[in-house]
Design an enzyme around this catalytic site. Structure first.
Site, PDB file in Angstrom:
ATOM      1  CG  ASP A  19      -1.785   1.174   1.365  1.00 49.30           C
ATOM      2  OD1 ASP A  19      -2.432   1.538   0.370  1.00 49.30           O
ATOM      3  OD2 ASP A  19      -1.815   1.763   2.463  1.00 49.30           O
ATOM      4  CG  ASP A  21      -1.572   7.750   0.914  1.00 51.11           C
ATOM      5  OD1 ASP A  21      -1.615   8.965   1.123  1.00 51.11           O
ATOM      6  OD2 ASP A  21      -1.580   7.252  -0.230  1.00 51.11           O
ATOM      7  CG  ASP A 178      -1.938   2.115   6.620  1.00 56.98           C
ATOM      8  OD1 ASP A 178      -2.132   1.890   5.410  1.00 56.98           O
ATOM      9  OD2 ASP A 178      -2.207   3.205   7.172  1.00 56.98           O
TER      10      ASP A 178
END
Length: 226
Positions: A19, A21, A178
């Site tokens: 991922d 960000d 996250d």
């Protein structure tokens, strides 16, 4: 205690997918600056990082809701979302950096001839200039955005597409993110998953409850799996 889980047997992965960000890049302060610009324009008090950081992985609407709080339902939401996105696009990499440990991990992967790529829900018109602005991400084998396909995470399709473009079996990929949707998408794609606990997780306990294969305290934990 949360941390890297020890697998029963080591898996030699053919590719790592990340991922963006909250996993590779700490984008929260640029997103927060865009949010505060919108708040100022509406005569609303600015917010500090403890307010915008937890929402940084969840899109413009979530950021604005965090900033406007109880005032958000009565706002012209689509107009303010566009305003925030425009503000962010114009200042996309002023404060953004790789999280500590990310660049050494990516360099190590490249040295080991293990492919690595990026699969984010960020739209392509933001992903592409952001990735280009960060020298540490220049060797990505593939960069897939949230609007590359008709479906975004938690759909597994973008992850499966990423693996196909890299020429690897999804079962030989590790996906690191996250957010819960990252772990859901990775599992549905047949990949092993790792939660980036250094990112914008709601809490360590909640992140661990997503039941990823691994819970990493920092990118350095990734060295155990290459």
């Amino acid at each position: 205690m949360a941390g890297s889980q020890t697998p029963t047997s080591l898996v030699n992965y053919d590719a790592f997918l990340f991922d963006l960000d909250g996993t590779l890049l700490d984008t929260a302060d640029d997103l927060g600056a865009a949010l505060n610009a919108v708040l100022r324009s509406q005569g609303v008090d600015e917010v500090t990082s403890d307010v915008y950081r937890p929402a940084a992985s969840n899109g413009a609407g979530a950021l604005l809701e965090a900033g406007f709080k109880t005032l958000w339902p009565e706002q012209a939401q689509s107009t303010l979302i566009k305003q925030l996105v425009d503000e962010y696009a114009a200042n996309i990499a002023n404060q953004t950096v790789c999280f500590p440990g990310v660049e050494p991990l990516l360099i190590a992967l490249s040295h080991k001839k293990i492919k690595w790529g990026i699969m984010t829900n960020k739209p392509g018109f933001l992903t592409d200039p952001l990735v280009t602005a960060i020298p540490g991400l220049k060797d990505a084998s593939v960069v897939i955005s949230g609007d590359t396909l008709a479906e975004a995470k938690p759909s597994p399709l973008p992850l499966i597409h990423s693996a196909k473009l890299m020429g690897v079996d999804p079962k030989r990929c590790l996906y690191i993110g996250d957010a819960q949707r990252d772990i859901q998408a990775g599992k549905a794609a047949g990949m092993h998953t790792a939660t980036a606990l250094w990112g914008y997780v709601p809490s360590i306990d909640e992140a661990v409850s997503w039941n990823a294969n691994f819970n990493w305290q920092s990118p350095i934990d990734g060295f155990n799996h290459i």
